[in-house]
Enzyme design. Sequence first.
Site, PDB file in Angstrom:
ATOM      1  CE  LYS A  22     -20.901  13.245  -5.620  1.00  0.00           C
ATOM      2  NZ  LYS A  22     -20.099  12.442  -4.016  1.00  0.00           N
ATOM      3  CG  ASN A  23     -16.976  13.030  -2.987  1.00  0.00           C
ATOM      4  OD1 ASN A  23     -18.414  13.149  -2.778  1.00  0.00           O
ATOM      5  ND2 ASN A  23     -16.418  12.020  -3.730  1.00  0.00           N
ATOM      6  CB  CYS A 116     -24.866   2.338  -2.150  1.00  0.00           C
ATOM      7  SG  CYS A 116     -23.779   2.693  -3.125  1.00  0.00           S
ATOM      8  NE  ARG A 121     -20.472   3.260  -0.415  1.00  0.00           N
ATOM      9  CZ  ARG A 121     -20.438   4.354  -1.555  1.00  0.00           C
ATOM     10  NH1 ARG A 121     -21.694   4.264  -1.952  1.00  0.00           N
ATOM     11  NH2 ARG A 121     -19.733   5.865  -1.168  1.00  0.00           N
ATOM     12  CG  ASP A 304     -15.055   8.207  -6.123  1.00  0.00           C
ATOM     13  OD1 ASP A 304     -15.449   6.751  -6.290  1.00  0.00           O
ATOM     14  OD2 ASP A 304     -15.085   9.261  -5.381  1.00  0.00           O
ATOM     15  NE  ARG A 396     -25.251  10.212  -6.162  1.00  0.00           N
ATOM     16  CZ  ARG A 396     -24.258   9.266  -5.422  1.00  0.00           C
ATOM     17  NH1 ARG A 396     -24.775   8.879  -6.497  1.00  0.00           N
ATOM     18  NH2 ARG A 396     -22.929   9.773  -5.447  1.00  0.00           N
TER      19      ARG A 396
HETATM   20  C1  UD1 Z   1     -16.349   8.672  -0.235  1.00  0.00           C
HETATM   21  C2  UD1 Z   1     -16.555   8.765  -0.620  1.00  0.00           C
HETATM   22  C3  UD1 Z   1     -16.958   7.901  -2.500  1.00  0.00           C
HETATM   23  C4  UD1 Z   1     -16.204   7.383  -2.005  1.00  0.00           C
HETATM   24  C5  UD1 Z   1     -14.770   6.704  -1.428  1.00  0.00           C
HETATM   25  C6  UD1 Z   1     -13.727   6.322  -1.565  1.00  0.00           C
HETATM   26  C7  UD1 Z   1     -17.577  10.829  -0.298  1.00  0.00           C
HETATM   27  C8  UD1 Z   1     -19.089  11.636  -0.038  1.00  0.00           C
HETATM   28  N1  UD1 Z   1     -18.137   9.595  -0.572  1.00  0.00           N
HETATM   29  O1  UD1 Z   1     -17.477   7.725   0.430  1.00  0.00           O
HETATM   30  O2  UD1 Z   1     -16.803   9.134  -3.347  1.00  0.00           O
HETATM   31  O3  UD1 Z   1     -15.909   6.592  -3.736  1.00  0.00           O
HETATM   32  O4  UD1 Z   1     -14.904   7.659  -0.737  1.00  0.00           O
HETATM   33  O5  UD1 Z   1     -12.708   6.485  -1.867  1.00  0.00           O
HETATM   34  O6  UD1 Z   1     -17.149  11.399   0.369  1.00  0.00           O
HETATM   35  N2  UD1 Z   1     -16.621   1.063   4.965  1.00  0.00           N
HETATM   36  C9  UD1 Z   1     -17.167   0.104   6.015  1.00  0.00           C
HETATM   37  N3  UD1 Z   1     -17.508   0.458   7.465  1.00  0.00           N
HETATM   38  C10 UD1 Z   1     -17.523   1.765   7.565  1.00  0.00           C
HETATM   39  C11 UD1 Z   1     -17.468   2.586   6.657  1.00  0.00           C
HETATM   40  C12 UD1 Z   1     -16.914   2.016   5.676  1.00  0.00           C
HETATM   41  O7  UD1 Z   1     -16.479  -1.343   5.765  1.00  0.00           O
HETATM   42  O8  UD1 Z   1     -18.227   1.694   8.606  1.00  0.00           O
HETATM   43  C13 UD1 Z   1     -15.888   0.037   3.283  1.00  0.00           C
HETATM   44  C14 UD1 Z   1     -17.230   0.928   2.822  1.00  0.00           C
HETATM   45  O9  UD1 Z   1     -18.231  -0.290   2.393  1.00  0.00           O
HETATM   46  C15 UD1 Z   1     -15.986   0.787   1.105  1.00  0.00           C
HETATM   47  C16 UD1 Z   1     -14.783   1.346   1.821  1.00  0.00           C
HETATM   48  O10 UD1 Z   1     -14.599   0.658   3.726  1.00  0.00           O
HETATM   49  O11 UD1 Z   1     -16.140  -0.358   1.130  1.00  0.00           O
HETATM   50  C17 UD1 Z   1     -14.801   2.635   1.555  1.00  0.00           C
HETATM   51  O12 UD1 Z   1     -15.550   3.255   2.308  1.00  0.00           O
HETATM   52  P1  UD1 Z   1     -15.149   5.009   2.992  1.00  0.00           P
HETATM   53  O13 UD1 Z   1     -13.817   5.578   2.330  1.00  0.00           O
HETATM   54  O14 UD1 Z   1     -16.253   5.440   3.908  1.00  0.00           O
HETATM   55  O15 UD1 Z   1     -16.377   5.622   1.703  1.00  0.00           O
HETATM   56  P2  UD1 Z   1     -17.137   6.725   1.336  1.00  0.00           P
HETATM   57  O16 UD1 Z   1     -17.153   7.903   2.667  1.00  0.00           O
HETATM   58  O17 UD1 Z   1     -18.592   6.421   1.859  1.00  0.00           O
END
Ligand code: UD1
Length: 416
Positions: A22-23, A116, A121, A304, A396
């Site tokens: 999925k990711n 979320c 996030r 995850d 999901r």
């Molecule tokens: C992706 C995965 C999710 C997984 C996560 C971490 C997908 C669709 N989802 O989510 O399943 O749990 O990676 O492995 O691929 N953050 C910020 N600012 C930002 C972006 C992120 O503070 O602009 C923080 C987030 O709140 C979180 C951390 O960074 O605490 C990690 O987030 P991120 O690596 O961006 O995860 P996702 O891409 O949302």
Amino acid sequence: MESLVIKGGSSLKGQVKVSGAKNAILPIMAASLLSAGEVVLSGVPDLEDIKVMSDALTILGARIKREADSLVFDGRYIQSCELPENISRKMRASNLVMGALLARFGFAKIAYSGGCAIGSRPVDLHLKGFNNLGYKVYEKGGFMVGEGKPRMGREILLDFPSVGATENLIMAASTIPGITIIRNAAREPEIIDLQNFLNRMGAKIRGAGLDLIRIEGVKQFGGINHVVIPDRIEAGTFMIAAAITRGDVFIENVANEHIQPLAAKLREIGVEIMPTSTGLRVIGSRCLRPTDFKTMPYPGFPTDMQPQTMALLSTIKGTSVVVETIFENRYMHVPELRRMGAEIKVEGRVAIIKGKDQLEGASVEASDLRAGAALILAGLFAGGETRITNLRHIDRGYENIHLKLKSIGADIQRKL
Ligand code: UD1
């Protein structure tokens, strides 16, 4: 209300097949927006998140049809660069279309995806990154608006190796003339799959899987066929299903390298894991040991897999300690596991688990996707009947998980 009803206690045995990741699929679907040709993605499971992304791309004007396990995408008719709130609120990953739209059209307007269950996030790293690449990105009336056609690649540094920000910035940089360098990039396998996908469409990207990614901008992207990588989190969930039921399961379609962070921890506690050329045999011994782990960006222990692993540790005698460093609110499964008799104390980001040799079935609610998976796993171990509601979260990210578990001997039913 629809529920999963599990009668625990059976040791799982047999063979089960993992679906496409999925990711990996979500960013690749967003990246399809770059192509004015036909893109075929194979190995695509029927998941709610994938339907939401299809809806998002359709709103933008893409034509998408499903043929068996493939999605056929035609991006010739994109006529909008604006994603409304009703779609972006459904899934955080919908913000991944921003990078591709900016790269192709020089404009994007995406409603904020909102909060979320597993934390606030934010998307600040995405926005800062776009600005640092030379796009002009600002907030307006609940939307993130981006515009511009940067004339030269630049070097940028991510404050944290965010998976989504890395993917969005790779896409956004893919058409910028010259060389863009992204430092402190996330290293997840899904980013390598995105790079491979984009390069086959005509991009010039190197370094995915390392923390420095180099992108040479190109003007055009063609159509291609692409088979997505296996889902390492689904594979991990089945590995724990084998371990928690002290079973013996062969898991087909696993990228052995991608599951190493989990496999190393499971081996440490006494689970036998034997890779073969076609998959992985996992045997859950009767005498497993407690352990400690901390979630970290890849190749650290995946956040995850934290809830599912916590379910397993709740069934192993002794004290285990978990530290969640990625998301600030990812212990929503804890009160539900406690209803099943688990002994878990949470202090901030630390969870202390006193494992037991028994859990009791109960009525519990899935609060998010992986929390739902953890409850299924606990239900497979528990005595009596476990009833899990709020299945939309599980849908999901897992395709027919009840049928897959049933095929390896679980007593599990989906009831209306
Ligand atoms: C992706 C995965 C999710 C997984 C996560 C971490 C997908 C669709 N989802 O989510 O399943 O749990 O990676 O492995 O691929 N953050 C910020 N600012 C930002 C972006 C992120 O503070 O602009 C923080 C987030 O709140 C979180 C951390 O960074 O605490 C990690 O987030 P991120 O690596 O961006 O995860 P996702 O891409 O949302």
